[in-house]
Structure formats: C-alpha cells, structure tokens
Design a protein around this motif. Structure first.
Motif, short mmCIF file in Angstrom:
data_model
loop_
_atom_site.label_atom_id
_atom_site.label_comp_id
_atom_site.label_asym_id
_atom_site.label_seq_id
_atom_site.Cartn_x
_atom_site.Cartn_y
_atom_site.Cartn_z
N PHE A 42 0.68 -1.07 0.09
CA PHE A 42 -0.06 -0.01 0.04
C PHE A 42 0.84 1.26 -0.14
N GLY A 43 1.95 1.27 0.79
CA GLY A 43 2.83 2.31 0.42
C GLY A 43 3.51 2.59 -0.72
N VAL A 44 3.63 1.43 -1.54
CA VAL A 44 4.25 1.57 -2.63
C VAL A 44 3.09 2.13 -3.81
N MET A 45 1.86 1.67 -3.59
CA MET A 45 0.81 2.15 -4.50
C MET A 45 0.25 3.86 -4.17
N LYS A 46 0.65 3.86 -2.81
CA LYS A 46 -0.10 5.27 -2.48
C LYS A 46 0.20 6.51 -3.54
N PRO A 47 1.27 6.80 -3.94
CA PRO A 47 1.48 8.00 -4.71
C PRO A 47 0.97 7.88 -6.14
N TYR A 48 0.32 6.76 -6.38
CA TYR A 48 -0.41 6.50 -7.75
C TYR A 48 -1.96 6.49 -7.57
N ALA A 49 -2.13 6.10 -6.51
CA ALA A 49 -3.58 6.07 -6.11
C ALA A 49 -4.58 6.93 -6.14
N PRO A 50 -5.69 7.00 -6.15
CA PRO A 50 -6.65 8.16 -6.09
C PRO A 50 -6.64 8.71 -4.47
N PRO A 51 -6.71 9.93 -4.14
CA PRO A 51 -6.62 10.55 -2.85
C PRO A 51 -7.69 10.03 -2.09
N PHE A 93 -1.04 -11.04 -10.88
CA PHE A 93 -2.18 -11.45 -10.50
C PHE A 93 -3.04 -10.44 -9.76
N PHE A 94 -2.32 -9.52 -8.78
CA PHE A 94 -2.97 -8.40 -8.22
C PHE A 94 -3.52 -7.21 -9.05
N LYS A 95 -2.97 -7.11 -10.38
CA LYS A 95 -3.57 -6.10 -11.21
C LYS A 95 -4.86 -6.74 -11.73
N ALA A 96 -5.00 -8.05 -11.78
CA ALA A 96 -6.29 -8.53 -12.53
C ALA A 96 -7.11 -8.95 -11.59
N HIS A 97 -7.08 -9.09 -10.05
CA HIS A 97 -8.04 -9.60 -9.08
C HIS A 97 -8.28 -8.57 -8.01
N TYR A 98 -7.27 -7.86 -7.47
CA TYR A 98 -7.38 -6.85 -6.14
C TYR A 98 -7.95 -5.63 -6.48
N GLY A 99 -9.10 -5.37 -5.97
CA GLY A 99 -9.61 -4.13 -6.15
C GLY A 99 -8.67 -2.80 -5.92
N PRO A 100 -8.18 -2.74 -4.82
CA PRO A 100 -7.24 -1.52 -4.72
C PRO A 100 -6.05 -1.18 -5.63
N THR A 101 -5.46 -2.55 -6.03
CA THR A 101 -4.30 -2.41 -7.15
C THR A 101 -5.33 -2.15 -8.50
N ILE A 102 -6.20 -2.65 -8.81
CA ILE A 102 -7.02 -2.38 -10.18
C ILE A 102 -7.36 -0.91 -10.22
N VAL A 103 -7.87 -0.55 -8.96
CA VAL A 103 -8.30 1.28 -9.12
C VAL A 103 -7.00 2.04 -9.09
N THR A 104 -5.97 1.41 -8.44
CA THR A 104 -4.80 2.19 -8.74
C THR A 104 -4.22 2.65 -10.14
N PHE A 105 -4.02 1.23 -10.73
CA PHE A 105 -3.61 1.46 -12.24
C PHE A 105 -4.88 2.29 -13.28
N ARG A 106 -6.07 2.05 -12.96
CA ARG A 106 -7.07 2.73 -13.37
C ARG A 106 -6.61 4.47 -13.53
N ASN A 107 -6.15 4.84 -12.17
CA ASN A 107 -6.14 6.06 -12.11
C ASN A 107 -4.76 6.71 -12.78
N ILE A 108 -4.17 5.96 -13.15
CA ILE A 108 -2.82 6.39 -13.90
C ILE A 108 -2.78 5.89 -15.08
N ALA A 109 -3.98 5.35 -15.65
CA ALA A 109 -3.90 4.44 -16.95
C ALA A 109 -3.77 5.58 -18.26
N ASP A 110 -3.92 6.73 -18.23
CA ASP A 110 -3.42 7.96 -19.23
C ASP A 110 -1.99 8.26 -19.19
N ASP A 111 -1.23 7.83 -18.15
CA ASP A 111 0.13 8.20 -18.26
C ASP A 111 1.06 6.67 -18.24
#
Length: 271
Positions: free
Chosen positions: A159-168, A217-235
C-alpha cells in the motif's frame, strides 16, 4: 439500537468503496489467505451455539469456518457481490449473508457473543466508528477477534508503494494498515475491552514464482490495485513505474517461491 444518519458525502464514499472491492475478483485473493479464517476461529474458541457476526466478511473467510465450528453466523459486507459469491459457494452452512456498513451496523446492542473481521474492517475510512460499532453489538463478556495487515509487513509495504499513484483517500480517512499496530488497536477500544491478546505472525503464500507473477495477479484480481492502475491509465510512464515498483517489492519478499505476509491478530473481551 443507535444509528448514524449518513450524509450525501458519506453515501458517495460508500458507493466508491463498494465499487473498489467489487472490481476484479477479491474472493480469488481471499482464497490465498484462507488459513487466516481458521486461525481466528480457533483463537476465539468459537463453539456450537455461539452467535457470531463477521464484519466486512467478503466471501466468508471467517464466516465459513465459524459456521463449521457450530456458530450461528451472520456475515456482513458493504459489497453485495462478495456476499453473493460466499453464499453461492456455501449454501449448506446456514450462514446469513447481509449487506451492511461496518461503520453503522444494523443490529441491536449486545446482540452477538462474538464479532470478527479478517483484513476487512481495516479498510473502512473511520476506524473509531468501526471499533465503536464492534463493541456496541457484542454483549459484555463476549469477544472481538481481528486480523489485520501490519504497516511493516508485505501488504503494508504494498500500500505504501501504491499510495503515490492511487486516487486520494476521502478527507479524514485513516490508513488501513494502522489496524495492524497494537497501540492503534488499544487506543480504538480503550477502556471498553479487557484480556487483550495480541499476536504478530505471518501467513505463507506459495502461489507466485516471482514478483512479476504477483503483480499481474493483483492487477487482475485485487480491487485496490486495479483502481490504482486505472487512476494512472492515461500516463504510460507512471504505469511502467508502478509495474516495476510492485514487481521489485514482491521479488524482495519471495524466497524459493514463498512469501510471508505479516499480520496482527487481536482477541479482545468486551467489558
């Protein structure tokens, strides 16, 4: 029974929260940590006839072994899609599956002998409100059992790694892994529980041969990881950065195809 009237802002937060955990396939992730439910049931000494509430139950990692131990179990979650999966898998166990908010449980005071949550309630934004509700619905002398990822363990680091990329997060929301700190849990239940039993240990995961496999696996299955990648999908640059960071983190934690995910188990007796 005490209730809290939700505001429109609260309703918006809850809708986003439901959508996050409905993304992907959380039950597939929960299957990785199935032993945790059995460990919590054993630690709580759940026996035949106990009235048990599993809060933020997902598809039933605690609810299922609690029912098999003889408990009369109500499994609740904010995300009905998760409950539907649990009910479809375990129709024979007599579990009641009910959509409910951990911050505003629809049950009477002192209604249960035992309340549990396994890496569930930790993700609700208002920690104190969740703790208050857990205490409220459990009778005096009853028990509360929790398992939560620690801030310093692998999932806390993720979660610390994902935080800078996740929605606030919503204003006032507290980080979920705080529930994995003994001091934080003590402060949430201060003066209302006794006989504290805290254990910090790990669950072994042997599904991933390397960090890239874990990340995918987490990109495909885990909600917080999916939402984090969606947040930066345009970059694409940031997507590549996060891809690399998650794989590198997992690689550091994998030895001979095995990982150890650290968690705090807390068993508390209501005064």
């Amino acid at each position: 029974m005490t209730t809290t009237q939700p505001t429109p802002f609260d309703a918006e937060i809850k809708a986003k929260h439901r959508k996050l955990w409905a993304a992907g396939d959380y039950p597939a992730v929960a299957d990785l940590i199935a032993p945790l439910g059995r460990r919590l049931v054993d630690a709580l000494y759940i026996r035949s006839g106990d009235k048990v509430l599993d809060v933020a139950a997902g598809a039933g990692n605690v609810a299922v072994p609690a029912a098999r131990a003889g408990g009369h179990v109500v499994a609740t979650d904010l995300t009905p899609e998760l409950l539907e999966t649990g009910e479809a898998r375990h129709k024979d166990l007599g579990i009641t599956w009910r959509t409910a908010d951990a911050e505003d449980l629809p049950f009477d005071d002192d209604d249960f002998d035992i309340a549990t949550s396994c890496v569930g309630v930790m993700f609700a934004p208002n920690h104190q409100r969740c703790a208050d509700e857990l205490v409220r619905v459990v009778r005096p002398g009853g028990r509360i059992g929790l398992i939560n990822w620690t801030p310093t363990g692998f999932i806390g680091e993720l979660f610390g790694v994902m935080k800078p990329y996740a929605p606030p997060p919503p204003p006032g929301a507290q980080p979920g892994p705080l529930w994995g700190s003994t001091d934080h849990v003590r402060s949430l239940f201060d003066g209302r529980v006794t006989d504290h039993r805290f254990t910090t240990t790990t669950v072994e995961i042997d599904k991933f041969p390397d960090g890239a496999a874990f990340r995918d696996f987490f990109k495909a299955h885990y909600g917080p990881t999916i939402v984090t990648f969606r947040n930066i999908a345009d970059d694409p640059t940031r997507v590549a950065e996060l891809d690399s960071a998650i794989a590198e983190l997992a690689d550091r934690h994998i030895t001979d195809g095995r990982m150890e995910w650290e968690y705090l188990q807390a068993v508390l007796t209501v005064v």
